[in-house]
Design a protein around this motif. Structure first.
Motif, PDB file in Angstrom:
ATOM      1  N   CYS A  54     -30.529 -69.174  33.573  1.00  0.00           N
ATOM      2  CA  CYS A  54     -30.149 -69.177  34.527  1.00  0.00           C
ATOM      3  C   CYS A  54     -30.365 -69.365  36.243  1.00  0.00           C
ATOM      4  CB  CYS A  54     -29.438 -67.527  34.308  1.00  0.00           C
ATOM      5  SG  CYS A  54     -29.174 -67.133  33.119  1.00  0.00           S
ATOM      6  N   LEU A  67     -27.993 -65.398  39.692  1.00  0.00           N
ATOM      7  CA  LEU A  67     -26.879 -64.919  38.498  1.00  0.00           C
ATOM      8  C   LEU A  67     -27.873 -64.351  37.028  1.00  0.00           C
ATOM      9  CD1 LEU A  67     -25.200 -68.035  36.908  1.00  0.00           C
ATOM     10  CD2 LEU A  67     -24.018 -65.989  38.008  1.00  0.00           C
ATOM     11  N   GLN A  68     -29.588 -63.808  37.527  1.00  0.00           N
ATOM     12  CA  GLN A  68     -30.860 -63.729  36.821  1.00  0.00           C
ATOM     13  C   GLN A  68     -30.384 -61.989  36.685  1.00  0.00           C
ATOM     14  OE1 GLN A  68     -34.453 -65.150  37.727  1.00  0.00           O
ATOM     15  NE2 GLN A  68     -34.390 -64.028  40.058  1.00  0.00           N
ATOM     16  N   SER A 112     -27.993 -60.658  33.030  1.00  0.00           N
ATOM     17  CA  SER A 112     -27.817 -61.316  32.103  1.00  0.00           C
ATOM     18  C   SER A 112     -26.180 -62.040  30.766  1.00  0.00           C
ATOM     19  CB  SER A 112     -28.280 -60.563  30.619  1.00  0.00           C
ATOM     20  OG  SER A 112     -28.118 -59.468  29.741  1.00  0.00           O
ATOM     21  N   CYS A 159     -24.364 -63.934  33.556  1.00  0.00           N
ATOM     22  CA  CYS A 159     -25.633 -65.630  32.903  1.00  0.00           C
ATOM     23  C   CYS A 159     -24.831 -66.213  31.288  1.00  0.00           C
ATOM     24  CB  CYS A 159     -27.067 -65.223  33.260  1.00  0.00           C
ATOM     25  SG  CYS A 159     -27.674 -67.138  32.616  1.00  0.00           S
ATOM     26  N   TYR A 182     -21.211 -67.600  31.858  1.00  0.00           N
ATOM     27  CA  TYR A 182     -21.760 -69.283  33.487  1.00  0.00           C
ATOM     28  C   TYR A 182     -22.224 -69.985  32.499  1.00  0.00           C
ATOM     29  CZ  TYR A 182     -22.054 -72.254  37.494  1.00  0.00           C
ATOM     30  OH  TYR A 182     -22.750 -72.723  38.376  1.00  0.00           O
ATOM     31  N   ASN A 183     -22.757 -69.818  31.718  1.00  0.00           N
ATOM     32  CA  ASN A 183     -23.150 -70.932  30.705  1.00  0.00           C
ATOM     33  C   ASN A 183     -21.966 -71.446  29.485  1.00  0.00           C
ATOM     34  OD1 ASN A 183     -26.370 -71.830  31.102  1.00  0.00           O
ATOM     35  ND2 ASN A 183     -26.410 -69.434  31.230  1.00  0.00           N
ATOM     36  N   SER A 223     -19.633 -65.911  39.583  1.00  0.00           N
ATOM     37  CA  SER A 223     -20.539 -65.978  40.358  1.00  0.00           C
ATOM     38  C   SER A 223     -20.702 -65.396  41.976  1.00  0.00           C
ATOM     39  CB  SER A 223     -20.857 -67.706  40.942  1.00  0.00           C
ATOM     40  OG  SER A 223     -21.073 -68.500  40.042  1.00  0.00           O
TER      41      SER A 223
END
Length: 333
Positions: A88, A92-93, A96, A99, A102-103, A175
């Motif tokens: 991340c 974003l960390q 979780s 994050c 987003y991935n 985000s």
């Protein structure tokens, strides 16, 4: 979660306003008793109760959203329950689930989930678009004979491009939520809920924060679990199969062109390669339509379902805090 959920000044401002309104409520209640005014006494008593509730909300949210708090532990337990592994960015960390989402949408590297590595939606769509554009350029030589096939490829590129844009927009929204939900929207809701005229709006913003920061990211985790059951689009094997199919068609098309310039066995060569090319194109279109159908599901239908669940949760939480009338026509959710 953030070490300071309310940002630099949100906590101190919220505590100050709660204290001021508590004092005002006490003064009005005292004046009401002194003047034997029933309305002043009721208003003062109500403001004291609401101020105490606001104080409890400030303290409760501080404990819930602080780094390592109850909400953070809950989200982590759900996100990593399937052995998920991903990286991340710093902003974003603290969440979780965001994050992971987003991935799942636009992450540049593969992430590990449900026992396998998966590319992001954007990466998958980009690979498919690149292969289709390359194939379109090769088959353009046969435009006179393959115009229906080329039209299908154009349509597929447009759909995949729209899917890629959709994934990028969703990632941008997540985000925004990651950097503003706890530092701007939540403290704004607490501040607005302190005052009587803006109490319903403040309650809505608090409910909106919970919905966006907790419910929405977790629905993407649910979506990824659903999509993970379909290996045709959820892992690299599907993309490798499509790439092989595209490369095979391009090779056959180039062989067809080369055979046309060869004086020996031109008719037989063209016929054999043409038949092979037709079969490969038929298989490609069938496989391509299958991939597009899945992309439509997990870039449009599943996100719409996520928004619906989030909207329902925000509505119910708002109603719990007394701002149900704020929704108006959205009461159908």
């Amino acid at each position: 979660m953030n070490a300071a959920p309310f940002g630099a000044y949100g906590l101190s401002v919220s505590i100050l306003l709660v204290s001021i309104m508590l004092a005002i409520g006490g003064v009005v209640l005292g004046v009401g008793h002194a003047l034997s005014d029933k309305k002043l006494k009721e208003w003062g008593k109500n403001e004291i109760v609401q101020s105490l509730i606001n104080g409890a909300l400030v303290g409760g949210f501080l404990l819930l959203f602080v780094k390592g708090g109850i909400i953070g532990s809950f989200i982590n337990s759900l996100t990593f329950s399937n052995g998920a592994s991903f990286s991340c960015s710093s902003f974003l960390q603290y969440n979780s689930a965001i994050c992971f989402a987003y991935n799942y949408l636009v992450g540049p590297a593969q992430f590990y989930f449900m026992g396998a590595y998966h590319p992001s939606i954007l990466s998958t769509a980009s690979l498919v678009i690149a292969g289709l554009v390359s194939l379109y350029a090769v088959l353009g030589v046969f435009r006179l004979f393959l115009s229906p096939v080329l039209a299908q490829i154009q349509g597929a590129v447009q759909v995949m491009g729209t899917a890629a844009i959709s994934a990028t927009v969703q990632a941008a929204v997540l985000s925004f939520i990651a950097v503003s939900a706890l530092t701007i929207i939540l403290p704004s809701g607490l501040v607005l809920r302190t005052f009587y005229p803006t109490r319903k709006i403040g309650s809505f913003l608090i409910a909106l924060t919970i919905g966006m920061y907790i419910v929405l990211p977790l629905t993407y985790l649910m979506n990824a679990t659903i999509v993970g059951q379909y290996s045709i689009v959820s892992n690299q094997t599907g993309i490798e199969t499509l790439s092989l199919s595209l490369n095979g068609i391009k090779s056959s098309a180039l062989s067809y062109v080369n055979a046309g310039t060869n004086n020996t066995g031109i008719i037989a060569g063209l016929e054999n390669i043409g038949n092979s090319l037709a079969v490969q194109i038929s298989d490609l279109l069938s496989y391509l339509f299958n991939i597009i159908s899945f992309f439509i599901v997990y870039t449009f239908i599943l996100p719409a379902f996520s928004l619906m669940l989030t909207g329902i949760s925000v509505k119910e939480l708002s109603a719990l805090m007394g701002s149900d009338s704020f929704f108006g026509k959205f009461s159908l959710l």
